[in-house]
Design an enzyme around this catalytic site. Structure first.
Site, PDB file in Angstrom:
ATOM      1  N   GLU A   1      -6.400   9.059   5.514  1.00 56.99           N
ATOM      2  CA  GLU A   1      -6.718   9.118   4.089  1.00 56.99           C
ATOM      3  C   GLU A   1      -6.139   7.935   3.316  1.00 56.99           C
ATOM      4  OE1 GLU A   1      -5.023  12.837   3.083  1.00 56.99           O
ATOM      5  OE2 GLU A   1      -6.789  14.004   3.675  1.00 56.99           O
TER       6      GLU A   1
ATOM      7  N   ASN B   1      -7.041  -0.649 -19.778  1.00 61.39           N
ATOM      8  CA  ASN B   1      -7.658   0.566 -20.309  1.00 61.39           C
ATOM      9  C   ASN B   1      -7.289   0.800 -21.771  1.00 61.39           C
ATOM     10  OD1 ASN B   1      -9.311   1.812 -18.240  1.00 61.39           O
ATOM     11  ND2 ASN B   1      -7.424   1.986 -17.057  1.00 61.39           N
TER      12      ASN B   1
ATOM     13  N   GLU C   1      -8.462  -1.890  -8.200  1.00 62.27           N
ATOM     14  CA  GLU C   1      -9.231  -0.862  -7.487  1.00 62.27           C
ATOM     15  C   GLU C   1      -9.711  -1.366  -6.121  1.00 62.27           C
ATOM     16  OE1 GLU C   1     -12.035   1.753  -9.258  1.00 62.27           O
ATOM     17  OE2 GLU C   1     -11.052   1.733 -11.203  1.00 62.27           O
TER      18      GLU C   1
ATOM     19  N   HIS D   1      -2.716  -2.414 -13.308  1.00 66.46           N
ATOM     20  CA  HIS D   1      -3.766  -1.440 -13.605  1.00 66.46           C
ATOM     21  C   HIS D   1      -3.102  -0.269 -14.315  1.00 66.46           C
ATOM     22  CE1 HIS D   1      -7.505   0.994 -12.078  1.00 66.46           C
ATOM     23  NE2 HIS D   1      -7.415   0.935 -13.398  1.00 66.46           N
TER      24      HIS D   1
ATOM     25  N   ASP E   1      -6.554  -4.514 -15.651  1.00 68.63           N
ATOM     26  CA  ASP E   1      -7.268  -3.489 -16.407  1.00 68.63           C
ATOM     27  C   ASP E   1      -6.233  -2.669 -17.162  1.00 68.63           C
ATOM     28  OD1 ASP E   1      -8.777  -1.435 -17.383  1.00 68.63           O
ATOM     29  OD2 ASP E   1      -9.432  -0.655 -15.447  1.00 68.63           O
TER      30      ASP E   1
ATOM     31  N   PHE F   1     -19.459   4.037 -23.167  1.00 66.69           N
ATOM     32  CA  PHE F   1     -18.445   3.135 -23.694  1.00 66.69           C
ATOM     33  C   PHE F   1     -18.816   1.693 -23.400  1.00 66.69           C
ATOM     34  CE2 PHE F   1     -14.616   0.541 -23.208  1.00 66.69           C
ATOM     35  CZ  PHE F   1     -14.040   0.720 -24.459  1.00 66.69           C
TER      36      PHE F   1
ATOM     37  N   PRO G   1      -7.742   8.364 -21.853  1.00 65.08           N
ATOM     38  CA  PRO G   1      -7.426   8.170 -23.272  1.00 65.08           C
ATOM     39  C   PRO G   1      -6.578   9.282 -23.859  1.00 65.08           C
ATOM     40  CG  PRO G   1      -9.734   8.777 -22.986  1.00 65.08           C
ATOM     41  CD  PRO G   1      -9.197   8.503 -21.624  1.00 65.08           C
TER      42      PRO G   1
END
Length: 755
Positions: A463, A624, A427, A536, A622, A687, A541
């Site tokens: 952007e 997840n 990130e 990443h 990460d 969480f 979920p």
């Protein structure tokens, strides 16, 4: 069914509140006129009635002999009694309330809509001071009545979501990959993409933590003259409670153990003798209604600023500080909560995290005595991109602690404190990488590699700088970057010939822009090669099948990378007239030889890699995914059944026809013997769990030590990260490894063996 007993805690305030008035009331359509019902005796002398909410519950009417303070034509209670609805907003209702006023109101003040609602709720709470009022009302409501009655539902109740991957999610999938998008999307789509379960968002709460299973979740202990609740009370073991009524008793304090009831959404403490509030109430982050009417409270602890879901903080009838009351009167409860949150003093920092040595003292001595021993360390850290750190997602975090200027310094300090050889950050947006991290880490001997997520290709230049990705930094004085590669999971999936381009592929896998950054490294002195992958995996979920596909694509690509890297020719030996700097970088080789000190020749020949399995491999990031997930099972065991439930019956080529396999021999560093329980790497109110990992090839590497977890005593006192001490909702994990020497080394002495 009216019980004339009054709470001693409010007798001096409400002496005439329940005096009979002359306004007429219609007869109950079923029970008939007052006096026609059988007499109901007093409730049993139990400490509280559990309010059962299962089954068909019908609307409740007035108790036939219960005098009412307001000229209401109808008065329905909620079935689950999670909160009181405001009465009908007719002109006569508002006029009546405002003309009568309340103990702390001023007749000439301007009543805002926020304060008007507070006064209306206050009047209704005062009318419920009889013993076990809600329990008896609920029992009456559950009786059979005519079908013409309109059932009252609980607006705070959300159908319990299905448990997925150790977390909960809404039934509706979200296809949005950018939570900052302002377009209207489902509740699940606005959650932070770095967490298995996102932090608190606006109601409805599909990602709310689920209370333990129980056939009742409301408890009424109101109006029974309770004077004290001991710290050891069994009440605090009812962790399944959603609604707790302690109103109209004689309590002078609430024990701090109330913080154990983390699932409470309504807590009524009205009509007691409270003068202060326990700061631990701030741990009840699920609270939506907190009634403190008619007590002796003068101030609100700033720790209650973490109650970011609170809709009503009932303070009327208290000698509350005028400035705090003015905030509620003018702008409502959310404004007061924000004020308390941002003005709360910074808590005591936690003790430093402790390294866990996984080697015995004898093994450590042998390692230090071995001149050929080669060790290195790796740090993995999801830093929480600036774009995702919003008050909507992290309402419990002080506004000043969410600013990028505050967080970036803590992140940099955390990353540099452990002096790791490799830093794998997730990130990291383009602006942060170019303007901050690369600049400051370069001064600490680090070089970096960064790629943003795939979506940056479709954006304007202004952007693009906000698109996050993965950044890997390495010690430039020690390692040479041989090659860098980007793995775009959607692009790799599109190129797979065995993947049919089905709806599952187009609507689930190909629309996700998750990536991994791979660095092929070489030690400048020993010539040992390393492959460092920084990944990443998708966050949602509801897409655990996509997580599996991305993890499988990652290891498939890495198997190709390590095998190709093994075929690279060894670096040429240094020439006699050239000092061996160990570097293959042309800029380093062009430096003046007078400024360089010759290094001794390597103690043993450069490794000869016959295949990719001999090259040390690190995969971190990460993921997840919790330890009970299919992703963890696949990476740690090297295989996964084609019928695994995490595929959710979707079809993905040979993955779902033959199953998934890999031969990388991966192990989690924190699963090594002696490492203890997996640390909490993601900590939010909804969480707490392990979703970040450092995987290593067990054939070529072994673990020396891992960085321990955050102090548990500290975690018990904070609702979640980020906060003043932890700048991300994740915490970093660090591991130290040793390279297992190949057997064909001609070492002058055999290498030490370790268990």
């Amino acid at each position: 069914m009216y019980y004339p007993q009054q709470s001693p805690g409010i007798a001096h305030k409400l002496a005439n509140h329940h005096d009979q008035s002359s306004w007429p009331r219609p007869h109950h359509p079923v029970l008939g006129p007052p006096g026609s019902q059988p007499n109901v005796g007093p409730p049993p002398p139990s400490p509280g009635y559990a309010i059962y909410t299962n089954g068909n519950v019908n609307p409740m009417q007035h108790h036939p002999h219960h005098p009412h303070p307001l000229p209401m034509q109808h008065h329905h209670h909620q079935n689950s009694l999670s909160h009181y609805p405001s009465p009908p907003n007719g002109h006569s209702m508002q006029q009546h309330v405002l003309s009568q006023g309340s103990p702390a109101s001023v007749g000439s003040q301007i009543i805002s809509p926020h304060w008007q609602q507070q006064l209306l709720k206050c009047e209704m709470i005062r009318s419920s001071r009889s013993p076990h009022h809600r329990a008896r009302a609920s029992a009456m409501a559950s009786r059979t009545v005519t079908k013409s009655a309109i059932p009252i539902t609980n607006p705070n109740f959300v159908k319990p979501p299905a448990e997925i991957n150790g977390s909960t999610t809404s039934a509706k999938d979200s296809d949005s990959s950018d939570p900052s998008d302002s377009s209207p999307v489902s509740a699940g789509a606005v959650n932070h993409p770095s967490s298995t379960v996102a932090p608190i968002t606006e109601a409805p709460r599909p990602t709310s933590i689920r209370p333990p299973e129980n056939n009742w979740n409301s408890l009424d202990m109101g109006g029974v003259n309770i004077k004290n609740i001991p710290h050891s009370s069994g009440l605090f073991s009812f962790k399944f409670l959603i609604n707790l009524y302690l109103n109209h008793n004689a309590l002078t304090s609430i024990p701090p153990e109330i913080a154990k009831l983390r699932h409470l959404e309504l807590l009524d403490l009205s009509g007691n003798n409270l003068t202060t509030l326990a700061p631990e109430l701030g741990m009840l982050t699920q609270l939506k209604e907190l009634y403190l009417f008619d007590n002796h409270i003068t101030t609100i602890p700033p720790e209650l600023g973490t109650l970011h879901q609170l809709k009503t903080l009932g303070v009327e009838g208290n000698p509350l500080d005028a400035s705090l009351k003015a905030i509620v009167q003018k702008d409502g409860t959310p404004a007061l909560i924000s004020y308390l949150r941002d003005s709360c003093p910074v808590p005591t920092p936690p003790p430093a995290r402790i390294w866990k040595d996984l080697l015995s003292p004898a093994e450590q001595e042998a390692l230090q005595a071995d001149p050929h021993a080669e060790t290195f360390s790796v740090l993995s850290y999801n830093i929480l991109c600036e774009k995702y750190a919003t008050e909507r997602l992290y309402g419990y975090t002080p506004a000043w602690a969410l600013t990028w200027d505050y967080r970036k310094e803590l992140i940099l300090t955390e990353a540099m404190n452990y002096d790791a050889d490799f830093l794998c950050l997730q990130e990291v947006d383009i602006a942060a990488y170019e303007d901050y991290f690369l600049k400051h880490l370069k001064a600490q001997d680090y070089e970096g590699v960064h790629w943003p997520k795939s979506r940056y290709k479709t954006m304007k230049d202004t952007e693009r700088r906000q698109v996050d990705g993965c950044a890997t930094f390495y010690k430039a004085s020690k390692y040479t970057l041989v090659e860098k590669q980007l793995i775009e999971f959607s692009a790799v999936a599109m190129q797979r010939p065995d993947f049919e381009k089905t709806d599952d592929m187009f609507n689930r896998v190909l629309i996700k822009d998750s990536i991994a950054v791979v660095c092929l490294m070489e030690d400048k002195h020993t010539r040992t090669r390393f492959v460092i992958a920084n990944a990443h995996i998708h966050w949602d979920p509801a897409y655990r099948d996509v997580k599996l596909v991305q993890a499988a694509l990652l290891v498939d690509e890495l198997e190709k990378v390590v095998n190709n890297f093994a075929k690279y020719p060894p670096p040429p030996p240094p020439t006699p007239d050239e000092p061996d700097t160990g570097s293959t970088d042309p800029e380093d080789l062009s430096a003046s030889s007078s400024s360089l000190k010759p290094k001794p020749p390597p103690p043993r020949p450069a490794p000869n890699y016959t295949d990719g399995s001999k090259i040390p491999l690190i995969i971190c990031g990460d993921f997840n995914s919790v330890p009970s997930s299919g992703v963890f099972e696949f990476l740690s065991t090297g295989q996964l059944s084609a019928s695994h439930p995490d595929f959710m019956q979707h079809k993905y080529g040979r993955y779902t026809s033959e199953g998934m396999r890999h031969r990388l021999g991966l192990k989690s560093a924190y699963a090594a013997p002696g490492a203890g329980e997996p640390p909490l790497t993601n900590y939010t109110p909804s969480f707490q769990g392990s979703i970040d990992y450092v995987w290593y090839s067990s054939a070529s590497l072994a673990v020396n030590a891992v960085l321990g977890e955050v102090d548990k005593g500290y975690l018990e006192k904070v609702v979640g990260f980020p906060n003043a001490h932890f700048p991300s909702d994740h915490v970093c994990i660090v591991s130290e490894f040793r390279v297992k020497p190949p057997r064909d080394y001609n070492s002058p002495r055999p290498p030490p063996t370790f268990s």
